[in-house]
Design an enzyme around this catalytic site. Structure first.
Site, PDB file in Angstrom:
ATOM      1  N   ARG A   2       0.878  -1.180   0.000  1.00 30.34           N
ATOM      2  CA  ARG A   2       0.000   0.000   0.000  1.00 30.34           C
ATOM      3  C   ARG A   2       0.906   1.218   0.000  1.00 30.34           C
ATOM      4  O   ARG A   2       2.114   1.114   0.135  1.00 30.34           O
ATOM      5  CB  ARG A   2      -1.020  -0.016   1.140  1.00 30.34           C
ATOM      6  CG  ARG A   2      -0.652  -0.624   2.454  1.00 30.34           C
ATOM      7  CD  ARG A   2       0.432   0.073   3.214  1.00 30.34           C
ATOM      8  NE  ARG A   2       0.199   1.497   3.341  1.00 30.34           N
ATOM      9  CZ  ARG A   2       1.134   2.392   3.591  1.00 30.34           C
ATOM     10  NH1 ARG A   2       2.411   2.023   3.727  1.00 30.34           N
ATOM     11  NH2 ARG A   2       0.866   3.682   3.703  1.00 30.34           N
ATOM     12  N   GLY A   3       0.268   2.404  -0.144  1.00 30.74           N
ATOM     13  CA  GLY A   3       1.055   3.623  -0.319  1.00 30.74           C
ATOM     14  C   GLY A   3       1.164   3.884  -1.822  1.00 30.74           C
ATOM     15  O   GLY A   3       1.507   2.968  -2.586  1.00 30.74           O
ATOM     16  N   ALA A   4       0.871   5.123  -2.227  1.00 31.52           N
ATOM     17  CA  ALA A   4       0.698   5.406  -3.655  1.00 31.52           C
ATOM     18  C   ALA A   4       1.891   4.979  -4.535  1.00 31.52           C
ATOM     19  O   ALA A   4       1.712   4.236  -5.509  1.00 31.52           O
ATOM     20  CB  ALA A   4       0.384   6.882  -3.835  1.00 31.52           C
ATOM     21  N   ARG A  28      -7.267  -0.541  -6.934  1.00 32.54           N
ATOM     22  CA  ARG A  28      -7.590   0.530  -5.967  1.00 32.54           C
ATOM     23  C   ARG A  28      -7.806   1.830  -6.745  1.00 32.54           C
ATOM     24  O   ARG A  28      -7.082   2.086  -7.713  1.00 32.54           O
ATOM     25  CB  ARG A  28      -6.483   0.714  -4.913  1.00 32.54           C
ATOM     26  CG  ARG A  28      -6.443  -0.429  -3.885  1.00 32.54           C
ATOM     27  CD  ARG A  28      -5.539  -0.119  -2.710  1.00 32.54           C
ATOM     28  NE  ARG A  28      -6.171   0.760  -1.730  1.00 32.54           N
ATOM     29  CZ  ARG A  28      -5.503   1.318  -0.712  1.00 32.54           C
ATOM     30  NH1 ARG A  28      -4.203   1.086  -0.546  1.00 32.54           N
ATOM     31  NH2 ARG A  28      -6.125   2.098   0.139  1.00 32.54           N
ATOM     32  N   GLN A  87      -1.819   2.514   9.947  1.00 33.56           N
ATOM     33  CA  GLN A  87      -0.535   2.635   9.244  1.00 33.56           C
ATOM     34  C   GLN A  87       0.489   3.417  10.070  1.00 33.56           C
ATOM     35  O   GLN A  87       1.693   3.182   9.949  1.00 33.56           O
ATOM     36  CB  GLN A  87      -0.726   3.350   7.897  1.00 33.56           C
ATOM     37  CG  GLN A  87      -1.466   2.544   6.842  1.00 33.56           C
ATOM     38  CD  GLN A  87      -2.948   2.841   6.834  1.00 33.56           C
ATOM     39  OE1 GLN A  87      -3.536   3.184   7.862  1.00 33.56           O
ATOM     40  NE2 GLN A  87      -3.584   2.706   5.688  1.00 33.56           N
ATOM     41  N   ASP A 102      -2.005  10.787  -2.215  1.00 34.99           N
ATOM     42  CA  ASP A 102      -2.406   9.763  -3.184  1.00 34.99           C
ATOM     43  C   ASP A 102      -2.741  10.365  -4.534  1.00 34.99           C
ATOM     44  O   ASP A 102      -2.633   9.711  -5.565  1.00 34.99           O
ATOM     45  CB  ASP A 102      -3.582   8.952  -2.647  1.00 34.99           C
ATOM     46  CG  ASP A 102      -3.099   8.034  -1.540  1.00 34.99           C
ATOM     47  OD1 ASP A 102      -2.945   8.523  -0.403  1.00 34.99           O
ATOM     48  OD2 ASP A 102      -2.804   6.868  -1.831  1.00 34.99           O
ATOM     49  N   ASN A 143      -5.403  12.364   0.483  1.00 38.13           N
ATOM     50  CA  ASN A 143      -4.487  11.517   1.262  1.00 38.13           C
ATOM     51  C   ASN A 143      -5.324  10.747   2.291  1.00 38.13           C
ATOM     52  O   ASN A 143      -6.551  10.906   2.366  1.00 38.13           O
ATOM     53  CB  ASN A 143      -3.404  12.376   1.935  1.00 38.13           C
ATOM     54  CG  ASN A 143      -2.290  11.517   2.533  1.00 38.13           C
ATOM     55  OD1 ASN A 143      -1.745  10.642   1.850  1.00 38.13           O
ATOM     56  ND2 ASN A 143      -1.941  11.736   3.784  1.00 38.13           N
ATOM     57  N   LYS A 144      -4.660   9.929   3.064  1.00 37.85           N
ATOM     58  CA  LYS A 144      -5.327   9.049   4.036  1.00 37.85           C
ATOM     59  C   LYS A 144      -6.365   9.788   4.876  1.00 37.85           C
ATOM     60  O   LYS A 144      -6.140  10.915   5.310  1.00 37.85           O
ATOM     61  CB  LYS A 144      -4.241   8.425   4.920  1.00 37.85           C
ATOM     62  CG  LYS A 144      -4.700   7.489   5.999  1.00 37.85           C
ATOM     63  CD  LYS A 144      -5.641   6.402   5.515  1.00 37.85           C
ATOM     64  CE  LYS A 144      -5.114   5.617   4.320  1.00 37.85           C
ATOM     65  NZ  LYS A 144      -6.171   4.769   3.702  1.00 37.85           N
TER      66      LYS A 144
HETATM   67  O1  MRU Z   1      -4.485   3.173   2.185  1.00 32.31           O
HETATM   68  P1  MRU Z   1      -3.012   3.400   2.057  1.00 32.31           P
HETATM   69  O2  MRU Z   1      -2.225   2.876   3.206  1.00 32.31           O
HETATM   70  O3  MRU Z   1      -2.494   2.926   0.711  1.00 32.31           O
HETATM   71  O4  MRU Z   1      -2.865   4.983   2.084  1.00 32.31           O
HETATM   72  C1  MRU Z   1      -1.591   5.531   1.982  1.00 32.31           C
HETATM   73  C2  MRU Z   1      -1.542   6.996   2.108  1.00 32.31           C
HETATM   74  O5  MRU Z   1      -2.553   7.658   2.233  1.00 32.31           O
HETATM   75  C3  MRU Z   1      -0.197   7.640   1.973  1.00 32.31           C
HETATM   76  O6  MRU Z   1      -0.112   8.791   2.753  1.00 32.31           O
HETATM   77  C4  MRU Z   1       0.020   8.023   0.501  1.00 32.31           C
HETATM   78  O7  MRU Z   1      -0.200   6.925  -0.330  1.00 32.31           O
HETATM   79  C5  MRU Z   1       1.382   8.555   0.255  1.00 32.31           C
HETATM   80  S1  MRU Z   1       2.598   7.308   0.357  1.00 32.31           S
HETATM   81  C6  MRU Z   1       4.108   7.954  -0.013  1.00 32.31           C
END
Ligand code: MRU
Length: 351
Positions: A51-53, A94, A201, A242, A252-253
């Site tokens: 996970r994470g963009a 996603r 996270q 994201d 973002n999250k």
């Molecule tokens: O649902 P996730 O864990 O994929 O969400 C991740 C985030 O929101 C991060 O802050 C974002 O992807 C940036 S990662 C460098």
């Protein structure tokens, strides 16, 4: 592959197999999930193994390449339709992080440039190219980090939300990459990590990364951020993204918007660290960014524990949008764009 002190390998290619740290079980367990085709990679993205963009983008690129390798003995016609199916499957895994479609477009363009070659040749080209995207992501984050760290003073106490670290990228991280770069430049920083309900996270991944590297980190629950700001205990906020819309709005999250409002209220700079691949100029504003809704089970409990009343209805938007007006600056590999808006972002990108 146990983690070394400062090098977390979120993804690693072994021949025709992609190994990824399973981020669902950290830090209780250090487990690796292996994928050899696009369907497995799409499931790993959907299920949050990775996970994470930026990490999702790199994983998707490998998903296309591994499928090409798997199908390389098929006729050119069958190879083409298998690859198209793989790209569609990965693309649907996603919705919010634009790095996914960014990486798939890069892979598609590369494929089309060599489409008249044999399937086995195309497969090798795609495998090499996925590795390039992987390596580039680490270099981009390091450049982003060295631009961004100049905005952090020695001794700064930096709040972050979610995990925008090495685990969310191919390495180094975006928000945590800025913190790592500041520490490497000799600054004494400390991190305040929001727990980041409901997937945790912050508590599980950001705290783990910082502890691994000996960077001082304090964990708080999400609802403590305002109190700490009011007490003068936070000097700056840095989060990842994201997707950034053309007007500078940032998805973002979930919970990021709340932190941005609080930072604004307390006069604390709120930075967003993101590679240029996260900026989506085809989307006018944050209102048009697709927001993923995840399962109720992630809100009503965690793993085998359930604490919510049976029968309750649940909302679970996994991301929110922070208006550009609350963003002090976008930290990218090209430099830092202060007070982003449509005109400034277009000029920054040379468009
Ligand atoms: O649902 P996730 O864990 O994929 O969400 C991740 C985030 O929101 C991060 O802050 C974002 O992807 C940036 S990662 C460098």
């Amino acid at each position: 592959m146990p983690p070394s002190r400062s090098k977390i390998e979120t993804l690693r290619l072994h021949g025709h197999r992609l190994d990824m740290i399973d981020q669902r079980v950290l830090p209780a367990e250090f487990r690796v999930e292996s994928c050899t085709d696009a369907a497995q990679v799409a499931a790993a993205i959907r299920n949050m193994v990775v996970r994470g963009a930026p990490a999702i983008g790199v994983a998707a690129a490998y998903g296309v390449a591994l499928e090409a390798v798997r199908q390389q003995d098929q006729s050119p016609k069958e190879f083409k339709s298998a690859l198209e199916r793989a790209i569609a499957l990965l693309s649907a895994s996603r919705p919010t992080a634009v790095n996914l479609s960014w990486a798939l477009k890069k892979m598609s363009d590369k494929w089309h440039a060599v489409r008249h070659q044999s399937p086995s040749h195309i497969a090798q080209v795609l495998l090499d190219y996925a590795q390039t995207i992987h390596r580039d992501d680490i270099a981009i984050n390091q450049r982003l980090g060295s631009h961004g760290e100049k905005y952090l003073n020695d001794g700064a106490r930096v709040l972050t939300h979610c995990n925008a670290g090495a685990l969310a990228t191919a390495g180094h991280g975006t928000a945590l990459g800025v913190i790592r770069s500041a520490v490497q430049a000799g600054k004494r920083l400390s991190v305040i990590a929001d727990e980041t309900r409901p997937f945790l996270q912050g508590a599980r991944l950001t705290a783990w990364e910082m502890v691994q590297e000996g960077i001082p980190v304090t964990l708080i629950t999400d609802n403590m951020a305002g109190h700490l700001m009011a007490q003068g205990e936070i000097d700056a906020v840095i989060v990842g993204a994201d997707r950034v819309a053309a007007n500078g709005d940032v998805a973002n999250k979930i919970g990021t918007y709340m932190v941005a409002v609080l930072a604004h209220r307390h006069g604390i700079p709120f930075y967003v660290a993101c590679p240029l691949s996260t900026i989506d100029m085809s989307i006018a504003s944050g209102a048009d960014i697709p927001i993923e809704e995840r399962s109720a089970e992630e809100v009503t409990g965690f793993r085998d524990a359930r604490w919510a009343a049976q029968g309750v209805s649940v909302r679970h938007p996994a991301f929110d949008v922070t208006p550009a007006a609350l963003v002090s600056g976008l930290m990218t590999e090209k430099g830092v764009l202060l007070s982003p808006d449509h005109a400034r972002l277009a000029a920054f990108l040379g468009q």
